[in-house]
Design an enzyme around this catalytic site. Structure first.
Site, PDB file in Angstrom:
ATOM      1  N   HIS A  60       0.802  -1.236   0.000  1.00 28.64           N
ATOM      2  CA  HIS A  60       0.000   0.000   0.000  1.00 28.64           C
ATOM      3  C   HIS A  60       0.832   1.282   0.000  1.00 28.64           C
ATOM      4  O   HIS A  60       0.293   2.368  -0.137  1.00 28.64           O
ATOM      5  CB  HIS A  60      -0.936   0.030   1.207  1.00 28.64           C
ATOM      6  CG  HIS A  60      -0.225   0.305   2.510  1.00 28.64           C
ATOM      7  ND1 HIS A  60       0.460  -0.654   3.201  1.00 28.64           N
ATOM      8  CD2 HIS A  60      -0.073   1.442   3.217  1.00 28.64           C
ATOM      9  CE1 HIS A  60       0.990  -0.131   4.276  1.00 28.64           C
ATOM     10  NE2 HIS A  60       0.693   1.155   4.330  1.00 28.64           N
TER      11      HIS A  60
HETATM   12  C1  UD1 Z   1      -1.399   5.397   6.681  1.00 32.95           C
HETATM   13  C2  UD1 Z   1      -0.058   5.802   7.277  1.00 32.95           C
HETATM   14  C3  UD1 Z   1       0.937   4.659   7.067  1.00 32.95           C
HETATM   15  C4  UD1 Z   1       0.387   3.331   7.574  1.00 32.95           C
HETATM   16  C5  UD1 Z   1      -0.966   3.073   6.925  1.00 32.95           C
HETATM   17  C6  UD1 Z   1      -1.566   1.789   7.466  1.00 32.95           C
HETATM   18  C7  UD1 Z   1       0.365   8.256   7.138  1.00 32.95           C
HETATM   19  C8  UD1 Z   1       1.152   9.303   6.466  1.00 32.95           C
HETATM   20  N1  UD1 Z   1       0.491   7.005   6.635  1.00 32.95           N
HETATM   21  O1  UD1 Z   1      -1.212   5.322   5.278  1.00 32.95           O
HETATM   22  O2  UD1 Z   1       2.109   4.961   7.771  1.00 32.95           O
HETATM   23  O3  UD1 Z   1       1.278   2.287   7.204  1.00 32.95           O
HETATM   24  O4  UD1 Z   1      -1.830   4.175   7.210  1.00 32.95           O
HETATM   25  O5  UD1 Z   1      -2.731   1.439   6.810  1.00 32.95           O
HETATM   26  O6  UD1 Z   1      -0.321   8.523   8.084  1.00 32.95           O
HETATM   27  N2  UD1 Z   1      -8.705   4.876   2.666  1.00 32.95           N
HETATM   28  C9  UD1 Z   1     -10.016   4.428   2.618  1.00 32.95           C
HETATM   29  N3  UD1 Z   1     -10.576   4.016   3.799  1.00 32.95           N
HETATM   30  C10 UD1 Z   1      -9.925   4.050   4.978  1.00 32.95           C
HETATM   31  C11 UD1 Z   1      -8.600   4.514   4.986  1.00 32.95           C
HETATM   32  C12 UD1 Z   1      -8.003   4.922   3.837  1.00 32.95           C
HETATM   33  O7  UD1 Z   1     -10.661   4.372   1.589  1.00 32.95           O
HETATM   34  O8  UD1 Z   1     -10.500   3.636   5.994  1.00 32.95           O
HETATM   35  C13 UD1 Z   1      -8.048   5.283   1.397  1.00 32.95           C
HETATM   36  C14 UD1 Z   1      -8.356   6.638   0.923  1.00 32.95           C
HETATM   37  O9  UD1 Z   1      -8.418   6.564  -0.462  1.00 32.95           O
HETATM   38  C15 UD1 Z   1      -7.161   7.460   1.339  1.00 32.95           C
HETATM   39  C16 UD1 Z   1      -6.037   6.457   1.204  1.00 32.95           C
HETATM   40  O10 UD1 Z   1      -6.644   5.201   1.556  1.00 32.95           O
HETATM   41  O11 UD1 Z   1      -7.000   8.557   0.532  1.00 32.95           O
HETATM   42  C17 UD1 Z   1      -4.864   6.753   2.069  1.00 32.95           C
HETATM   43  O12 UD1 Z   1      -5.191   6.697   3.450  1.00 32.95           O
HETATM   44  P1  UD1 Z   1      -4.282   7.465   4.564  1.00 32.95           P
HETATM   45  O13 UD1 Z   1      -4.724   7.139   5.912  1.00 32.95           O
HETATM   46  O14 UD1 Z   1      -4.156   8.870   4.228  1.00 32.95           O
HETATM   47  O15 UD1 Z   1      -2.859   6.878   4.401  1.00 32.95           O
HETATM   48  P2  UD1 Z   1      -2.421   5.386   4.262  1.00 32.95           P
HETATM   49  O16 UD1 Z   1      -1.860   5.263   2.901  1.00 32.95           O
HETATM   50  O17 UD1 Z   1      -3.482   4.450   4.711  1.00 32.95           O
END
Ligand code: UD1
Length: 349
Positions: free
Chosen positions: A198
């Protein structure tokens, strides 16, 4: 004694569980869930399955650009801290939720305690690296999992308040395996590799993500791929049809127990996750990390974990080589949370 703990992303719910247990009867815990992760199987499922107290506050910040996401969190966390006047704030790991909590606590002069401090990838392009360096430099107590992490902090001039206590995720894995909790979650599938991918550098570019998927498609065992929503959304935005990958079974993000059960029953792990490199080690599963560097360098000993990035053609061969042995005490003996709580109580008193 009253502590605010900030959580928000999937790995933090897991880390919070042993901490909450260790606080029972000693410290009043106010939990703030920023809402960084919000899908049922990225958030709620961990509270239900681990029987954790529901968060005291949920901020519903959701996804967004880094500045917007972190800024929204800070606005709300500041109000909660001003209202509840805690004796300290606990943050976990390296996400945007970590940094938001850390900055607010520091500016309000509330003691800040960082769990999983001192880790470094030395890659400042990773948002997590920036989050962890900044958090470490404003923390009052820094709970580190290993000697390497102690040295990393020393190299940056951070020596005060640093305690090597082991890793909090080890507490949980030990609890789960010690109580044989994975058995009932065992998947039906056999003879597969388990995969989770991811991170931005593997997913934010169509060509790169296609290369990773095509590599998994060519492996000599089938691959079960737990699909993070970010990977799923990006694949769809690139017009990739995941059903075209006949060797890969894509599954939804898993609960804590199911994820570990998939890992334990696999022939090896292919990941870019931080936490899963350690979980693979503790469950004695060979790990291939699709990254140039790792914060968890100790897992590389004896090739228990291998870093591959530019050229992934060696994955098959590497997955077949097993390490001679595993160090069962890697990152502690599973009692780190209670050590942290004792240090926090001492500090506040
Ligand atoms: C975040 C953390 C990363 C961790 C990961 C675990 C930061 C900078 N990064 O990354 O260190 O390893 O979480 O999972 O904080 N999304 C959904 N539903 C959700 C959550 C996310 O659809 O419940 C999608 C969205 O499209 C969002 C993308 O995932 O834009 C990214 O989510 P985000 O929490 O910003 O960062 P992660 O890549 O998950």
């Amino acid at each position: 004694m009253k502590i605010v703990a900030i959580i928000g992303a999937r790995p933090q719910f897991i880390k919070h569980f042993p901490f909450e247990l260790a606080c029972k009867g000693k410290v009043d815990l106010i939990t703030v869930h920023t809402g960084q992760h919000y899908d049922e199987n990225m958030s709620e499922i961990f509270f239900t399955q681990l029987n954790m107290s529901p968060p005291s506050f949920t901020l519903h910040v959701g996804s967004g650009p880094h500045g917007e996401q972190t800024g929204k969190m800070m606005i709300e966390i500041e109000k909660i801290i001003e209202d509840t006047k805690p004796d300290g704030v606990v943050v976990y790991g390296d996400t945007n939720s970590t940094l938001a909590g850390a900055l607010v606590a520091s500016k309000l002069h509330i003691p800040l305690f960082h769990i999983e401090a001192g880790l470094r990838s030395f890659n400042k392009k990773m948002p997590e690296e920036v989050n962890r360096v900044l958090t470490d430099h404003i923390s009052d107590l820094l709970f580190v999992p290993s000697g390497i992490a102690v040295q990393n902090l020393k190299d940056e001039g951070v020596e005060k308040g640093v305690y090597e206590v082991g890793d909090i995720m080890k507490d949980l894995v030990q609890y789960v395996t010690g109580n044989d909790l994975l058995r009932e979650h065992s998947p039906k599938e056999k003879n597969y590799y388990y995969a989770t991918i991811h991170r931005p550098y593997n997913t934010d570019d169509k060509e790169r993500l296609t290369y990773v998927l095509e590599t998994l498609e060519q492996l000599d065992k089938k691959v079960i791929f737990s699909l993070h929503p970010r990977t799923k959304n990006l694949a769809s935005s690139y017009g990739l049809n995941l059903e075209d990958y006949m060797n890969i079974s894509f599954i939804e993000p898993q609960s804590y127990f199911s994820n570990l059960a998939y890992l334990q029953n696999s022939e090896g792990l292919i990941t870019d996750s931080g936490g899963m490199q350690k979980e693979a080690y503790w469950l004695k599963r060979k790990c291939i990390t699709i990254r140039k560097e790792t914060e968890w360098k100790e897992t590389l000993v004896d090739n228990a974990n291998i870093l591959l990035f530019q050229d992934l053609s060696k994955i098959n061969d590497e997955l077949e080589k097993q390490p001679h042995s595993y160090n069962i005490n890697l990152y502690g003996q599973g009692s780190s949370a209670s050590k942290m709580v004792d240090k926090i109580i001492q500090f506040i008193n």
